[in-house]
Write an enzyme that holds these catalytic residues in place. Structure first.
Site, PDB file in Angstrom:
ATOM      1  CG  ASP A 243      -2.043   0.679   1.042  1.00 29.58           C
ATOM      2  OD1 ASP A 243      -2.079   1.783   0.012  1.00 29.58           O
ATOM      3  OD2 ASP A 243      -3.027   0.914   1.598  1.00 29.58           O
TER       4      ASP A 243
HETATM    5  C1  BGC Z   1      -4.924   3.471   0.051  1.00 25.11           C
HETATM    6  C2  BGC Z   1      -5.106   2.474  -1.123  1.00 25.11           C
HETATM    7  C3  BGC Z   1      -5.290   3.131  -2.395  1.00 25.11           C
HETATM    8  C4  BGC Z   1      -3.655   3.841  -2.377  1.00 25.11           C
HETATM    9  C5  BGC Z   1      -3.454   4.640  -3.703  1.00 25.11           C
HETATM   10  C6  BGC Z   1      -3.771   4.222  -0.079  1.00 25.11           C
HETATM   11  O1  BGC Z   1      -3.615   5.362   0.955  1.00 25.11           O
HETATM   12  O2  BGC Z   1      -4.831   2.516   1.509  1.00 25.11           O
HETATM   13  O3  BGC Z   1      -6.370   1.751  -0.812  1.00 25.11           O
HETATM   14  O4  BGC Z   1      -5.164   2.123  -3.443  1.00 25.11           O
HETATM   15  O5  BGC Z   1      -3.683   4.796  -1.144  1.00 25.11           O
HETATM   16  O6  BGC Z   1      -4.072   5.755  -3.629  1.00 25.11           O
END
Ligand code: BGC
Length: 721
Positions: A243
């Protein structure tokens, strides 16, 4: 292709390999150049020398999140806003969810994106998790089946899906470092199970590891999770990405089996971090990371990416079929509306004079905030939907609401602020009409419809407060005034819940005659609401999550962890007893149970047959429409295990099927097959199906069981993990 991949790897320098496994920094932020698809969340490094293009990754579960406008460009780049995931799960219809996936996949491809950062499929452990709207259910089977359908749809379009957040990322509070402490049994039976189903059935291109720690170790740094379970046990063949900015140590991440570090350049937001590419190169040179481990990740990534549109040089149009997808968004929402209560109030007569209360009729919530936010061409508000469908809305009252909102939003306290390109809208007090005004409105209308809205999003959990989990005082007094005025005149009151997760309903539901849960239904919300109110849509959604009577009944009492002011650790004391598994086993009555949802027609269940054939339990029965309107029913099959060595929940969902649209009098024979393996529990080492008599419970909800049958397992069966 694999041969080419091997060849490519042979030609790559150490630095090029390190670049391939690290994103090139959050595009468009912190001085990084924007993505070639502005608004995309990430992009990989191109290695031009070898003809390796960069690939683009973008969110998210309710629609492709890219910027709708680009500097110096007249064109727009809107993407469809579909119903949020909890509403998709409420359809209990994998076909419609697959269609949503297909539509979204087409937008991904035609806007030049390679991988969609969806589906999100964490379990609804607690109603206050701020991202529950993005997740499907409290039940792993339903989550897994919905995610599998969604992935199949997305990937049928030649682009990739990325399931997230792996695993046990069930809260937003301190999500970057919270340590989730959970037994292996609960992990395997509840939190991992949905991922297992989705990965085995639909083979997503990628998995996103979660921010949190799992039993003391970051998910992105857990070899047990990312290599043993995901690859060795489940046979996952795609690649794993972190993530955004997750974990601490890219070298550890690679060793654990986390192949890609996203978005790259974590040092831009975290002074503790260094440039990941440099770190990896140094680790290889110093012998702390073997080049084979790096090659392993490079290979996994390239094997997937060679099939991406960017690699194939796909010429995207920037013109997905938004009109066709709007219809898909509508259809999906239409199947996810849940009728919670109806005492002779719905459907409304088409010529009924309707008094609409609540600012949510205008400021309708189509979805949540954060990476799950969307930028559609439009959002049909509830008021617009009702007008468009020709309902006789009290225009004077609507105008009062419009004026009120305009005035309030000018005040500092209630101004709409833009944060990261998304509006933050302070909740407006709802009770702005006097007793006399409401009485006059009641006099000239036939029915009241009161809209209650909630919104939440990434980065924060919801609050156990009035105005969030509980009704605000102003909402309660509005309901009181409206129900008094309408009921005195023998007129009905309907509540429309435009929310993304459960709120408390038990203390106020007696004040009203009907409650229609329209969730956050995306850009078509208003049309869906209007059509469901008049019966053009016969509600056929069922709850994928329990609505508790009060928060005190919720089993995940340790949420969001200890110490209370800023938790570092959350212990899942309730273990496997999540959602209905708890309420049913411990005799706690919910407000509305898992699987619950009414219809404007009625269904009868009959002629159950249960057979154990080899390693499959075959369950078949009939569902008949015994009412006066066409409708669909979600038939649910729960299994109650015999008493044995392991504690078991009272019952567990093991299969489900939504009927086709049944006309009055029509009957459909439903067949559900349950692999015996799905009856197993994890005993700490192995999966165990204990011997004895199992009860098959077929019903319209988890607590409205209409038919029961039995089968017997003669000898216990064990499966390796
Ligand atoms: C989130 C993800 C997301 C990623 C990219 C993160 O903060 O937890 O779900 O895909 O950001 O935007």
């Amino acid at each position: 292709m694999p041969k080419d991949v091997e060849e490519l790897i042979r030609q790559m320098s150490l630095e090029e390999k390190a670049k391939l496994v690290v994103g090139r920094g959050m595009p468009g932020f912190f001085g990084n150049p924007p993505s070639r698809v502005p608004g995309a969340a990430g992009e990989t490094h191109a290695i031009e020398r070898l003809g390796i293009p960069s690939v683009v990754l973008a969110d998210g579960p309710a629609g492709l999140r890219i910027n709708p406008r680009r500097e110096g460009d007249e064109r727009t780049y809107h993407a469809t806003a579909f119903p949020v995931a909890v509403m998709l799960a409420s359809t209990w219809n994998p076909e419609i969810v697959e269609e949503v996936g297909r539509a979204m996949g087409e937008e991904v491809r035609e806007y030049g994106v390679d991988i969609l950062l969806a589906p999100a499929m964490n379990i609804h452990r607690n109603p206050l998790c701020g991202r529950n709207f993005e997740y499907y259910s409290e039940d792993p089977l339903l989550s897994g089946e919905m995610a599998a359908a969604f992935i199949r749809g997305v990937q049928s379009q030649g682009v990739g899906a990325c399931v997230k957040h792996f695993v046990a990322n069930n809260q937003e509070t301190n999500r970057f470092f919270i340590d989730t402490v959970v037994s292996e049994r609960a992990l395997r039976e509840i939190y991992l199970r949905g991922f297992e189903i989705a990965i085995k059935k639909a083979k997503p291109w990628a998995v996103m590891s979660a921010y949190n720690k799992l039993n003391g170790e970051y998910c992105s740094e857990s070899e047990w999770l990312l290599t043993e379970v995901l690859r060795e046990e489940w046979g996952f063949e795609g690649f794993v990405m972190t993530d955004w900015y997750a974990g601490e140590d890219p070298v550890k991440q690679l060793k654990a089996g986390n192949d890609m570090i996203m978005p790259g350049k974590a040092y831009q937001i975290n002074p503790q971090r260094k440039d990941e590419v440099e770190e990896i190169v140094r680790a290889v040179k110093e012998g702390r990371l073997s080049e084979e481990v790096l090659d392993r990740s490079v290979k996994r990534i390239l094997r997937v990416l060679v099939n991406s549109p960017s690699f194939r040089g796909y010429k995207y149009s920037n013109q997905p079929d938004l009109d066709a997808h709007a219809k898909v968004a509508y259809e999906a929402g239409a199947e996810g509306v849940v009728l919670l209560k109806n005492e002779g109030a719905l459907p409304l007569r088409e010529d009924a004079k309707v008094a609409l209360f609540g600012t949510g009729q205008i400021e309708t919530i189509r979805g949540g905030t954060g990476s799950g936010y969307t930028y559609p061409r439009y959002t049909i508000s509830i008021l617009e939907g009702m007008r468009e469908r020709g309902l006789r809305v009290d225009e004077e009252l609507a105008e009062l609401h419009e004026e009120y909102i305009r005035g309030m939003r000018e005040k500092e306290e209630y101004k709409v602020k833009m944060v990261f390109n998304q509006p933050v809208m302070p909740r407006l007090p709802q009770d702005f009409l006097s007793e006399e005004e409401v009485a006059r409105v009641a006099e000239r209308n036939d029915v009241a419809v009161v809209v209650i809205t909630r919104v939440s999003g990434e980065g924060a959990d919801r609050r156990l407060e009035e105005g969030d989990f509980y009704l605000a005082k102003d909402e309660r007094s509005l309901l009181e005034k409206v129900s008094r005025a309408f009921h005195e005149r023998g007129k009905k009151v309907v509540v429309l819940l435009n929310i993304g997760a459960p709120i408390e309903v038990a203390s106020w539901r007696d004040m009203v005659d009907a409650i229609l849960l329209i969730w956050q239904a995306g850009q078509e919300t208003g049309r869906i609401a209007a059509d469901a109110l008049v019966g053009k849509i016969n509600p056929s959604g069922k709850l994928p999550v329990t609505f508790p009577k009060d928060y005190g009944d919720v089993p995940s009492w340790s949420f969001p962890g200890e110490p209370k002011d800023s938790p570092v650790k959350v212990v899942y004391e309730e273990d496997i007893y999540v959602g209905y598994r708890y309420y049913d086993t411990f005799g706690v009555e919910p407000a509305y149970e898992f699987g619950y949802g009414l219809s404007y027609t009625t269904f009868e269940y009959k002629n159950l047959e249960v057979r154990l054939e080899g390693d499959v339990v075959k369950v078949s029965f009939e569902v008949a429409n015994t009412g006066k309107l066409p409708g669909k029913e979600v038939a649910q099959v729960y299994i109650r295990a015999p008493r044995g060595r392991l504690d078991k929940p009272f019952q567990e969902l093991k299969g489900f099927r939504k009927t086709r649209l049944l006309k009055p009098g029509e009957v459909e024979r439903i067949e559900v097959e349950i692999p015996v393996r799905m009856l197993a529990s994890f005993d700490g080492k192995e999966w165990l199906v204990e011997r004895g008599e199992y009860e098959v419970r077929v019903g319209s909800s988890s607590r409205d069981i209409r038919l029961t049958g039995k089968f017997t397992i003669d000898e216990e069966i064990r499966y390796p993990p």
